[in-house]
Design an enzyme around this catalytic site. Sequence first.
Site, PDB file in Angstrom:
ATOM      1  NE  ARG A   1      -6.175   1.075  -2.275  1.00 37.33           N
ATOM      2  CZ  ARG A   1      -5.948   1.021  -3.489  1.00 37.33           C
ATOM      3  NH1 ARG A   1      -5.531   2.247  -4.013  1.00 37.33           N
ATOM      4  NH2 ARG A   1      -5.372  -0.138  -4.271  1.00 37.33           N
TER       5      ARG A   1
ATOM      6  CB  CYS B   1     -10.078  -0.277  -9.133  1.00 36.39           C
ATOM      7  SG  CYS B   1     -10.435  -1.785  -7.668  1.00 36.39           S
TER       8      CYS B   1
ATOM      9  CG  ASN C   1      -3.324  -4.137  -6.207  1.00 33.50           C
ATOM     10  OD1 ASN C   1      -2.981  -4.219  -7.263  1.00 33.50           O
ATOM     11  ND2 ASN C   1      -4.026  -2.799  -5.575  1.00 33.50           N
ATOM     12  CG  ASP C   2      -5.905  -8.031  -1.646  1.00 31.82           C
ATOM     13  OD1 ASP C   2      -4.669  -8.292  -1.291  1.00 31.82           O
ATOM     14  OD2 ASP C   2      -6.496  -6.946  -1.152  1.00 31.82           O
TER      15      ASP C   2
ATOM     16  CD  GLU D   1     -10.272  -6.922  -2.572  1.00 31.68           C
ATOM     17  OE1 GLU D   1      -9.327  -6.493  -3.046  1.00 31.68           O
ATOM     18  OE2 GLU D   1     -10.897  -6.509  -1.846  1.00 31.68           O
TER      19      GLU D   1
ATOM     20  CG  HIS E   1      -2.074  -0.973   0.641  1.00 27.50           C
ATOM     21  ND1 HIS E   1      -2.246  -2.257   1.233  1.00 27.50           N
ATOM     22  CD2 HIS E   1      -3.179  -0.716   0.019  1.00 27.50           C
ATOM     23  CE1 HIS E   1      -3.386  -2.815   0.614  1.00 27.50           C
ATOM     24  NE2 HIS E   1      -3.936  -1.885   0.047  1.00 27.50           N
TER      25      HIS E   1
ATOM     26  NE  ARG F   1     -11.269  -0.515  -0.697  1.00 27.08           N
ATOM     27  CZ  ARG F   1      -9.619  -1.170  -0.889  1.00 27.08           C
ATOM     28  NH1 ARG F   1      -9.744  -1.900  -2.079  1.00 27.08           N
ATOM     29  NH2 ARG F   1      -8.972  -0.385  -0.484  1.00 27.08           N
TER      30      ARG F   1
ATOM     31  NE  ARG G   1      -1.385  -5.645  -1.722  1.00 28.64           N
ATOM     32  CZ  ARG G   1      -2.426  -4.928  -1.780  1.00 28.64           C
ATOM     33  NH1 ARG G   1      -3.719  -5.653  -1.881  1.00 28.64           N
ATOM     34  NH2 ARG G   1      -2.579  -4.036  -2.054  1.00 28.64           N
TER      35      ARG G   1
HETATM   36  C1  PEP Z   1      -6.589  -4.730  -5.021  1.00 30.26           C
HETATM   37  O1  PEP Z   1      -6.596  -5.666  -4.070  1.00 30.26           O
HETATM   38  O2  PEP Z   1      -6.292  -4.782  -6.014  1.00 30.26           O
HETATM   39  C2  PEP Z   1      -7.130  -3.352  -4.385  1.00 30.26           C
HETATM   40  C3  PEP Z   1      -7.620  -2.333  -5.255  1.00 30.26           C
HETATM   41  O3  PEP Z   1      -7.412  -2.978  -3.043  1.00 30.26           O
HETATM   42  P1  PEP Z   1      -6.141  -2.694  -2.267  1.00 30.26           P
HETATM   43  O4  PEP Z   1      -4.799  -2.581  -3.013  1.00 30.26           O
HETATM   44  O5  PEP Z   1      -6.329  -1.494  -1.438  1.00 30.26           O
HETATM   45  O6  PEP Z   1      -6.011  -3.875  -1.458  1.00 30.26           O
HETATM   46 MG    MG Z   2      -7.575  -5.354  -2.113  1.00 28.42          MG
END
Ligand code: PEP
Ligand code: MG
Length: 538
Positions: free
Chosen positions: A295, A500, A452-453, A429, A188, A331, A463
Amino acid sequence: MLVKEGKSVFNGVAIGKIFVYRKADKAVSQNQVEDTTAEMARFEAAKEKAMSQLKGLYEKALKDVGEEEAMIFDVHQMLLDDLDYNESIQNIIENDKMNAEYAVFMTCEQFAAMFLSMDDDYMRGRAADVKDISERVISILNGSQVSPEAMPEPVIILAEDLAPSETVQFEKDKLLALVTQKGSANSHTAILARTMNIPSLVSTDVEVDPDYDGKMAVVDGFAGLLYIDPDEETLTKMYEKKGRADQQRALLQEMKGKETVTKSGKHIHLYSNIGGIQDVDAVLENDAEGIGLFRSEFLYLECDDYPSEEVQFEAYKTVLSRMGGKKVIIRTLDIGADKQIGYFDLPKEENPALGYRAIRICLTREEVFRTQLRALYRASAYGTLSIMFPMIISVKEILRIKEIVEEVKLELAREDKPVGNVELGIMIETPAAAVISDLLAPYVDFFSIGTNDLSQYTLAIDRQNQSLDNFFDPHHEAILRLIQVTIENAHKYGAWCGICGELGADMELTQRFIQMGIDELSVSPGYTLALRKRIREC
Ligand code: PEP
Ligand code: MG
């Protein structure tokens, strides 16, 4: 000149002085002092600095969230100036001949215990405030505090690692670049750096040496290099490179006002990801069509206690109003894993990424969820709001969310509070959600794929873990197939589907996403114009 290698998470060149960031040292030293006059002077200087910080925080809160919420910093100033509190510190320094940190610590313990023993709820609540101001003074005394005041000019932050709660404290206009020894490209902190539009390196082969403080440096985000004490030749080259990068950015300005449309005429909704009100300027400057991911947890990370309905309402309303009717997808709270917030008191877990996080917290601590939903629905009257829910794995969760949403709406209707028309969507995700996206789609208006997740759970690669970077393949066929099936299932049931996660900005994949039928891409504001250009070439 020293040259260090790191992993770039945002392109660009930054030239300036290094600020070595040290984590707040919570340990309090306990020493006898000879010169009590000098020790008192140390305390007075730290107190004065704390006072000026609190004044600054009051002004900032007054501007950002209003007088009622800003009052707390007024209360903190009064507590710090309290006669009894100051006399106690003076006694411990002058009579017991103890160091100032210890005197503040002992005084804090006494005062907090006294407040906690009171019957009145309001007075009991002051114990936390005494702790807060005392910690502020102690961290100034032991030199472990980073505050905007500590950074007189924009700097390159050099740190071992940065938690999201630390990154959000930095004043954006005081930052030239972030360089961390640890950290991965999908963390993050890396995402925040991209949102802030600053060149940054993670996983950098550099010691976080206090001697680097104040040294001239260059961060080359194109090559993933950090130069400390650059020689004349390097500096000249880097100024030229920076100039070329600025020029390229200027060229992209011609994309402003243009439609985000492919050569064959398909329109793609191009939105931006943000972490707070402060990022809306960048969204507007880069001409994004809306906000595809706000976020909201960063709002919670910036507070010392649960943000009230009013504080949240004001923040959401501000974003919606500033976007002037353009779509804003907020979100709901997504904390847990790397986003830890002290006042939530979350249990320690063996596997936090697979643990108690996001919607799981909201569905078990409903009072927190309901407060956020009330604030969101109240704000919906001021723009075009969509709400999306993170970390979904089942239909059961969506049904429960919708029940709560209906109850909240009914409550607001009874109170005569106006609300707008709100689209409801979910993040895809988890592999589970992607695989059963045909079962989930009938219940929602849209899907937003959090790559990402989704990548971390599909590939079983944390990650946050930089040592697995060699195994990580963001273009892994398994991820791409899950994206494809999610888009198809959304469309089968009349829902739209976007991305996203960070992969949405990967321009090697833009063509493929469009072929898959993607409807929307939401990226860091700084990528918007380049991505528009890329889409128009597809
Ligand atoms: C993701 O997981 O891709 C996402 C957009 O949420 P975050 O990166 O805040 O976990
Ligand atoms: Mg996420």
